[in-house]
Design an enzyme around this catalytic site. Structure first.
Site, PDB file in Angstrom:
ATOM      1  N   CYS A 169      -7.072  -6.824   7.316  1.00  0.00           N
ATOM      2  CA  CYS A 169      -7.392  -7.867   6.335  1.00  0.00           C
ATOM      3  C   CYS A 169      -8.119  -8.990   7.082  1.00  0.00           C
ATOM      4  O   CYS A 169      -7.805 -10.158   6.917  1.00  0.00           O
ATOM      5  CB  CYS A 169      -6.148  -8.359   5.605  1.00  0.00           C
ATOM      6  SG  CYS A 169      -4.829  -8.921   6.673  1.00  0.00           S
ATOM      7  N   LYS A 180       0.842  -1.210   0.000  1.00  0.00           N
ATOM      8  CA  LYS A 180       0.000   0.000   0.000  1.00  0.00           C
ATOM      9  C   LYS A 180       0.873   1.255   0.000  1.00  0.00           C
ATOM     10  O   LYS A 180       0.500   2.270  -0.582  1.00  0.00           O
ATOM     11  CB  LYS A 180      -0.964  -0.027   1.189  1.00  0.00           C
ATOM     12  CG  LYS A 180      -1.886  -1.252   1.129  1.00  0.00           C
ATOM     13  CD  LYS A 180      -2.900  -1.287   2.235  1.00  0.00           C
ATOM     14  CE  LYS A 180      -3.674  -2.597   2.234  1.00  0.00           C
ATOM     15  NZ  LYS A 180      -2.970  -3.707   2.924  1.00  0.00           N
TER      16      LYS A 180
END
Ligand code: SAM
Length: 430
Positions: A378, A264
Site C-alpha cells: 500500500c 484480503k
C-alpha cells in the site's frame, strides 16, 4: 486550589486529550496506538469521536500548525503544549467552533492540566494574536513547503521526483478525509442487491468503477444493513483489487502470507471455496483476522510466523496461489492514517525493500508450478514496488509476469476513488 475535572462533553476536554495524543505521536507512536492509550472506555461515544476528530484533522494540517506556532512562540514549546496550540490553531483555521469559544476552551484546557497550567496566559495570547493577524501569519507560514502541503519536505521531494505530473494531486488526495467504501460479500449477494438495502435504510452509495460501493455519507458500521451478519465489509476500492487479481478457484490451496487484519483474507474466502493459510508475524493482529472471519462466517487456518522463514511453519505442500501483501511504508494510505507521513523517515524507504525482497524470495519456492503469486504493497514509492519486482525477475528464471495494475496512485474522483497500492502478478513456469 485543585481545578474541577473537565466535563467529558466539553471542548476543553477534547482539546486536552487530543493534545496528549499529538504529543505521543510527536514521540514516535502511531495515531492508532496513541488513541488506544487513552483511558476512554468510560467516555461517552461523542467525547471519543471529538478527540479522534481533532487529532486526525490536526495531523492533516500539522505542517501549517507547526509553522504557525514557530511564528507565535519564541522558543519551541514542550510536546503537550505544542499539541494543544497546534490543535487549537487548526480548529480556528477550520472554523469548526466560534473563535471565542475555542479560545476560552483552550485556556480552560491549559488551566485544568497540571503540566499546562503555567502556560494558560501564553495559550490565550497566542490564539488571540492568531485571530487578529491570521491573514499575515498564514501567508507567511505557507511560504514554507511543509506548511503549504502538510507533508515533510523529503516526502514532498520524493513524490515530486517519481510523479512529476501528478505529485500535487497525490499530495492533495492524501490530505482529504477518506471515503467509507464497502465490499459486498459475494456469498450474500451483489452490489445492486446491497444498494437496495442501503436505500431501504435511508442511506446512499456510489458504485465505483473498480468495484465497491462508496457511501455518500460515512456512518458508523453498526448502522450498515447486515454488517453484523457479514453482508458487507469496509475495504478501500484499491484493496479490493487484490483478491480479484489473484484469481482463486474452488479447491485451491492458498497462502495469505501477511494476512492481518484480514481484509484480503476474507475477500479471498468469499470468492471461492479454498483451503487458506493466513499467516502473520504479529500474533496480536491475527486476532483481528479471527474476528473478521467470524463475522463473515468464513474459515481459514491461522498461524503466527515469519513469512521470510517458511522452514518454521510450512508443511512442504505447495500453494496454488500466494498473496504477499508485504509490510511497507503505507505511503499510499495516508488519507486514512495522517500520522504516517510524520512518523516515517527516508531511511525506512531505503530499508523496507530489503525486507520485502526477503519475504518474496522466501515465498517463491512454496508456489506450485503454474501457480500465481500476487505481490502487493500500500505504497506509492517505486522502491517498494516496481524496483523490488524488477530485481526479483532479473534473478528468477522460472517467474513470468502476468498483467496486473502495477502502481495504483491514490485518486478521489466521483466514481473512481481509492488509496495508493502496488500490485504485481507473477506465475511460476511449470
Ligand atoms: C499491509 S499489512 C497486511 C494487510 C492485510 N493483508 C489486509 O488486507 O488486511 C502487512 C502485515 O504484515 C505483517 N508482517 C510484517 N512482517 C511480516 C513477516 N516477516 N512475516 C509475516 N507477516 C509480517 C504485519 O504484522 C502486518 O499485519
Amino acid at each position: 486550589m485543585k481545578p474541577h475535572p473537565l466535563p467529558h462533553d466539553s471542548l476543553a476536554f477534547a482539546l486536552t486529550q487530543s493534545a496528549q495524543v499529538l504529543a505521543w505521536v510527536a514521540n514516535g507512536q502511531s495515531l492508532t496506538e496513541a488513541l488506544q492509550r487513552l483511558p476512554s472506555a468510560t467516555w461517552p461515544a461523542a467525547a471519543r469521536g471529538a478527540v479522534q476528530d481533532i487529532a486526525y484533522s490536526t495531523l492533516r494540517q500539522l505542517g501549517l500548525g507547526r509553522a504557525l506556532t514557530a511564528q507565535l512562540v519564541a522558543k519551541p514549546p514542550q510536546p503537550l503544549l505544542q499539541g494543544l496550540l497546534v490543535a487549537s490553531l487548526v480548529m480556528l483555521i477550520e472554523q469548526r467552533y466560534a473563535p471565542h469559544t475555542l479560545v476560552d476552551q483552550a485556556v480552560q484546557a491549559a488551566t485544568n492540566h497540571p503540566k499546562l497550567a503555567g502556560a494558560k496566559s501564553l495559550v490565550n495570547a497566542v490564539l488571540r494574536r492568531f485571530l487578529r493577524e491570521q491573514e499575515t501569519l498564514l501567508h507567511h507560514a505557507r511560504q514554507h513547503e511543509e506548511a503549504l502541503w502538510n507533508y515533510p519536505a523529503w516526502w514532498i521531494a520524493e513524490v515530486r521526483r517519481h510523479y512529476p505530473m501528478q505529485w500535487e494531486e497525490i499530495l492533495n488526495t492524501g490530505n482529504q478525509r477518506p471515503p467509507l467504501t464497502l465490499r459486498v460479500n459475494r456469498r450474500w449477494g451483489t452490489e445492486p442487491d446491497y444498494l437496495q438495502q442501503l436505500h431501504a435504510a435511508g442511506l446512499d452509495a456510489v458504485a465505483l468503477l473498480d468495484g465497491g460501493l462508496r457511501l455518500t455519507q460515512p456512518v458508523p458500521v453498526q448502522q450498515l444493513p447486515g454488517f453484523n451478519d457479514g453482508w458487507v465489509s469496509v475495504q478501500d476500492a484499491g484493496a479490493q483489487q487484490a483478491a480479484r487479481w489473484l484469481d482463486v478457484h474452488d479447491g485451491m490451496r492458498v497462502l495469505d502470507a501477511c494476512a492481518a487484519p484480514g481484509g484480503k483474507t476474507a475477500h479471498l474466502l468469499e470468492l471461492a471455496d479454498i483451503d487458506l493459510l493466513a499467516l502473520d508475524q504479529d500474533e496480536h493482529r491475527l486476532q483481528r483476522v479471527e474476528e473478521n472471519l467470524q463475522r463473515l462466517h468464513l474459515q481459514a487456518q491461522l498461524r503466527a510466523g515469519d513469512a521470510g522463514a517458511p522452514q518454521n511453519w510450512w508443511d512442504g505442500r505447495p500453494f496454488d496461489r500466494i498473496l504477499a501483501d508485504v509490510p511497507c511504508s503505507a505511503a499510499g494510505i495516508v488519507r486514512r492514517h495522517p500520522d504516517i507521513r510524520w512518523l516515517r523517515r527516508p531511511a525506512d524507504v531505503r530499508s523496507l525493500p530489503q525486507q520485502q525482497a526477503r519475504i518474496l524470495n522466501a515465498l517463491w519456492p512454496l508456489l506450485a508450478g503454474d501457480g500465481k503469486l500476487l505481490y502487493a504493497t500500500c505504497s506509492i514509492f517505486p522502491q517498494e514496488g516496481e524496483s523490488v519486482i524488477q530485481r526479483f525477475l532479473a534473478t528468477q528464471a522460472d517467474a513470468i509476469r502476468l498483467p496486473a495494475p502495477g502502481q495504483l496512485l491514490p485518486l478521489a474522483h466521483e466514481n473512481q476513488d481509492h488509496d495508493g497500492f502496488y500490485y504485481a502478478l507473477l506465475q511460476k513456469k511449470r
